[in-house]
Write a protein that holds these residues in place. Structure first.
Motif, PDB file in Angstrom:
ATOM      1  N   GLU A   1      41.753 -39.932  -7.553  1.00 27.25           N
ATOM      2  CA  GLU A   1      42.023 -38.500  -7.703  1.00 27.25           C
ATOM      3  C   GLU A   1      42.607 -38.165  -9.072  1.00 27.25           C
ATOM      4  O   GLU A   1      42.165 -37.227  -9.745  1.00 27.25           O
ATOM      5  CB  GLU A   1      42.977 -38.039  -6.596  1.00 27.25           C
ATOM      6  N   ARG A   2      43.595 -38.901  -9.512  1.00 27.16           N
ATOM      7  CA  ARG A   2      44.246 -38.575 -10.776  1.00 27.16           C
ATOM      8  C   ARG A   2      43.273 -38.687 -11.944  1.00 27.16           C
ATOM      9  O   ARG A   2      43.247 -37.817 -12.824  1.00 27.16           O
ATOM     10  CB  ARG A   2      45.437 -39.502 -10.998  1.00 27.16           C
TER      11      ARG A   2
ATOM     12  N   ILE B   1      40.581 -35.679 -11.735  1.00 25.61           N
ATOM     13  CA  ILE B   1      41.143 -34.392 -12.141  1.00 25.61           C
ATOM     14  C   ILE B   1      41.493 -34.419 -13.630  1.00 25.61           C
ATOM     15  O   ILE B   1      41.291 -33.439 -14.356  1.00 25.61           O
ATOM     16  CB  ILE B   1      42.363 -34.051 -11.275  1.00 25.61           C
TER      17      ILE B   1
ATOM     18  N   ALA C   1      38.308 -33.769 -15.552  1.00 27.40           N
ATOM     19  CA  ALA C   1      37.919 -32.355 -15.514  1.00 27.40           C
ATOM     20  C   ALA C   1      38.793 -31.520 -16.440  1.00 27.40           C
ATOM     21  O   ALA C   1      38.297 -30.645 -17.174  1.00 27.40           O
ATOM     22  CB  ALA C   1      38.002 -31.822 -14.082  1.00 27.40           C
ATOM     23  N   ARG C   2      40.093 -31.777 -16.426  1.00 27.67           N
ATOM     24  CA  ARG C   2      41.007 -31.002 -17.265  1.00 27.67           C
ATOM     25  C   ARG C   2      40.795 -31.330 -18.749  1.00 27.67           C
ATOM     26  O   ARG C   2      40.883 -30.451 -19.611  1.00 27.67           O
ATOM     27  CB  ARG C   2      42.445 -31.287 -16.857  1.00 27.67           C
TER      28      ARG C   2
ATOM     29  N   VAL D   1      33.930 -29.342 -14.071  1.00 26.58           N
ATOM     30  CA  VAL D   1      34.023 -29.665 -12.647  1.00 26.58           C
ATOM     31  C   VAL D   1      32.809 -30.473 -12.207  1.00 26.58           C
ATOM     32  O   VAL D   1      32.918 -31.447 -11.446  1.00 26.58           O
ATOM     33  CB  VAL D   1      34.153 -28.369 -11.819  1.00 26.58           C
TER      34      VAL D   1
ATOM     35  N   ALA E   1      40.116 -24.615 -14.541  1.00 24.91           N
ATOM     36  CA  ALA E   1      41.219 -25.542 -14.803  1.00 24.91           C
ATOM     37  C   ALA E   1      42.410 -25.075 -13.971  1.00 24.91           C
ATOM     38  O   ALA E   1      43.423 -24.624 -14.492  1.00 24.91           O
ATOM     39  CB  ALA E   1      41.561 -25.582 -16.279  1.00 24.91           C
ATOM     40  N   SER E   2      42.269 -25.172 -12.666  1.00 27.55           N
ATOM     41  CA  SER E   2      43.262 -24.661 -11.724  1.00 27.55           C
ATOM     42  C   SER E   2      43.327 -25.599 -10.521  1.00 27.55           C
ATOM     43  O   SER E   2      42.460 -26.464 -10.339  1.00 27.55           O
ATOM     44  CB  SER E   2      42.859 -23.260 -11.257  1.00 27.55           C
ATOM     45  N   PRO E   3      44.335 -25.460  -9.689  1.00 26.89           N
ATOM     46  CA  PRO E   3      44.377 -26.273  -8.465  1.00 26.89           C
ATOM     47  C   PRO E   3      43.123 -26.117  -7.600  1.00 26.89           C
ATOM     48  O   PRO E   3      42.676 -27.078  -6.963  1.00 26.89           O
ATOM     49  CB  PRO E   3      45.627 -25.750  -7.750  1.00 26.89           C
TER      50      PRO E   3
ATOM     51  N   ASP F   1      40.555 -28.311  -9.070  1.00 29.31           N
ATOM     52  CA  ASP F   1      40.869 -29.707  -8.751  1.00 29.31           C
ATOM     53  C   ASP F   1      40.371 -30.061  -7.352  1.00 29.31           C
ATOM     54  O   ASP F   1      39.775 -31.133  -7.138  1.00 29.31           O
ATOM     55  CB  ASP F   1      42.375 -29.937  -8.834  1.00 29.31           C
ATOM     56  N   ARG F   2      40.629 -29.170  -6.390  1.00 26.77           N
ATOM     57  CA  ARG F   2      40.151 -29.412  -5.021  1.00 26.77           C
ATOM     58  C   ARG F   2      38.625 -29.466  -4.981  1.00 26.77           C
ATOM     59  O   ARG F   2      38.035 -30.275  -4.241  1.00 26.77           O
ATOM     60  CB  ARG F   2      40.658 -28.316  -4.077  1.00 26.77           C
TER      61      ARG F   2
ATOM     62  N   VAL G   1      36.588 -30.451  -7.325  1.00 25.33           N
ATOM     63  CA  VAL G   1      36.142 -31.751  -7.844  1.00 25.33           C
ATOM     64  C   VAL G   1      36.132 -32.793  -6.731  1.00 25.33           C
ATOM     65  O   VAL G   1      35.140 -33.519  -6.531  1.00 25.33           O
ATOM     66  CB  VAL G   1      37.046 -32.212  -9.004  1.00 25.33           C
TER      67      VAL G   1
END
Length: 430
Positions: free
Chosen positions: A28-29, A32, A35-36, A108, A362-364, A367-368, A370
């Motif tokens: 996960e890390r 994300i 993507a960021r 994403v 680029a938001s929570p 992230d979900r 992705v």
């Protein structure tokens, strides 16, 4: 011979799916972070050098064999892991828009593609699959997938998939075929007050073409669209413009309709030249994008996966009403079984190609998306590999499909991405 997956499966399908989900969680890390990072440093068509390197490096770090560049495109790559007879393709886009950055969310797309690939690599032996990630540049303009398709990068794939962010959850969206044309007019400069009679006005030629296109709009077929911008309109008001140019997008519900529209728009361009005595040329600046034709069974497998993850896709009966623009993935879906679902972000009233949507990527919520898209694609591939009828159909499709060029392993660095352009000229300075 395409072996029955039940003969090789060492674990129940539910366990394989659980492994896929846990693998995505474990990474996960990194996903994300990818993507960021892509979002923070956007790169446009055919210039995605850092982006392509970062995406492929993460795959190489986890055992994928990476070839780069491929298909004669400096920012395209192919990464494989596994030795199974069913080859699963996952497309990673990473180009951004000029000025707007990742307002279409390709950061994403790329991170989700890597996540799905890492998940499937963990279970490749149980499923009897090979996982191939294709880094596909220049979706926004340039048709990276079209060029890669023509040059053999998709050869041998049993299926292909990617997931695109958007305002809504759509499992089998509709897209429009598109052709990008640039018209250029050449006339003769002259002093606009002292000797206007000696000038041949290229701005007038463009104006005539614009008026003709405006009048044509009332007679367009259903699903046809045309929109454009002036890219060169003259340098000073006291000089008769000798050179002008405009870029137009032509869209239609399907490719044959697009061809008919192109013929009519070219006639409008020619009218501008004829009326003013200018010469003109029409340049196709990007390969033609076909409309999406998503595979029904794969779309349903994705629908089941994304629903299980707690998302609520648009009902099947309403999918045809959702037009998402145009994509070079349409060309892929015309050649092999493939899907291009949309995954929803929390973006308020924003839509793609807006600055507000770029912020949402680029938001929570992004992230979900992705992580959910990675798991959903992995589960879709698990279904493809373990449902005997579906697996057999996909394998047969791959075997029956003619090899394009077989050049997807060639480095070919420095090839001209615009080599497919077509030019047409007519007229002359009177």
């Amino acid at each position: 011979m395409n072996q029955d997956p039940s003969a090789r499966e060492a674990a129940p399908r539910s366990d394989i799916r659980a492994t896929c989900r846990e693998t995505v969680r474990r990474h996960e890390r990194a996903l994300i972070g990818l993507a960021r990072s892509l979002h923070a440093e956007p790169e446009t068509a055919f210039a995605e050098h850092r982006s392509a390197a970062e995406v492929s490096a993460l795959l190489a770090e986890h055992g994928f064999t990476v070839q780069a560049p491929v298909a004669g495109l400096d920012t395209a790559f192919s990464a494989e892991r596994g030795h199974g007879d069913l080859v699963i393709g996952i497309c990673a886009e990473y180009d951004a828009l000029p000025e707007l950055g990742h307002a279409c969310g390709h950061n994403v797309i790329a991170a989700a593609a890597v996540g799905a690939a890492l998940a499937l690599a963990e279970v490749a032996d149980e499923l009897g699959i090979t996982v191939r990630v294709l880094g596909t540049p220049a979706e926004e303009l340039g048709g990276g997938k079209v060029l890669m398709l023509e040059r053999g990068a998709f050869d041998g794939l049993a299926m292909a998939m990617m997931v695109h962010p958007g305002p809504e959850e759509i499992c089998a969206p509709r897209s429009l075929a598109i052709n990008d044309l640039e018209v250029r007019y050449a006339g003769r400069a002259a002093h606009a007050a002292a000797a206007p009679e000696l000038g041949v006005n290229a701005a007038d030629a463009l104006t005539v073409a614009q008026v003709a296109i405006g009048l044509l709009r009332q007679h367009l077929e259903s699903g046809q669209m045309v929109h454009g911008i002036v890219t060169a309109g003259g340098a000073a008001p006291n000089v008769v413009p000798a050179h002008t140019a405009a870029m137009y997008n032509l869209r239609a519900a399907e490719s044959l309709s697009l061809e008919r529209l192109e013929n009519r728009i070219r006639a409008c361009f020619e009218a501008g030249a004829t009326a003013t005595g200018c010469s003109h040329e029409v340049v196709q600046v990007s390969p033609v994008y076909a409309e999406l034709s998503c595979d029904d069974e794969l779309s349903e497998a994705y629908r089941a996966a994304i629903t299980e993850l707690g998302r609520r896709p648009v009902p099947r009966a309403e999918q045809a009403e959702r037009v998402i623009g145009s994509t070079d993935m349409g060309n892929v879906t015309q050649v092999l079984p493939a899907i291009h679902p949309m995954i929803a972000l929390d973006c308020g009233d924003a839509v793609t190609h807006q600055a507000e949507f770029a912020a949402a990527c680029a938001s929570p919520s992004a992230d979900r998306a992705v992580l959910d898209a990675a798991v959903a694609m992995a589960w879709t591939a698990v279904a493809a590999a373990t449902e005997p009828g579906l697996r057999s159909r996909l394998a047969a499709s791959a075997e029956d499909r003619p090899v394009r060029t077989g050049k997807h392993n060639a480095a070919g660095s420095g090839a001209d991405p615009g080599s497919a352009r077509r030019q047409h000229t007519s007229g002359g300075v009177a």
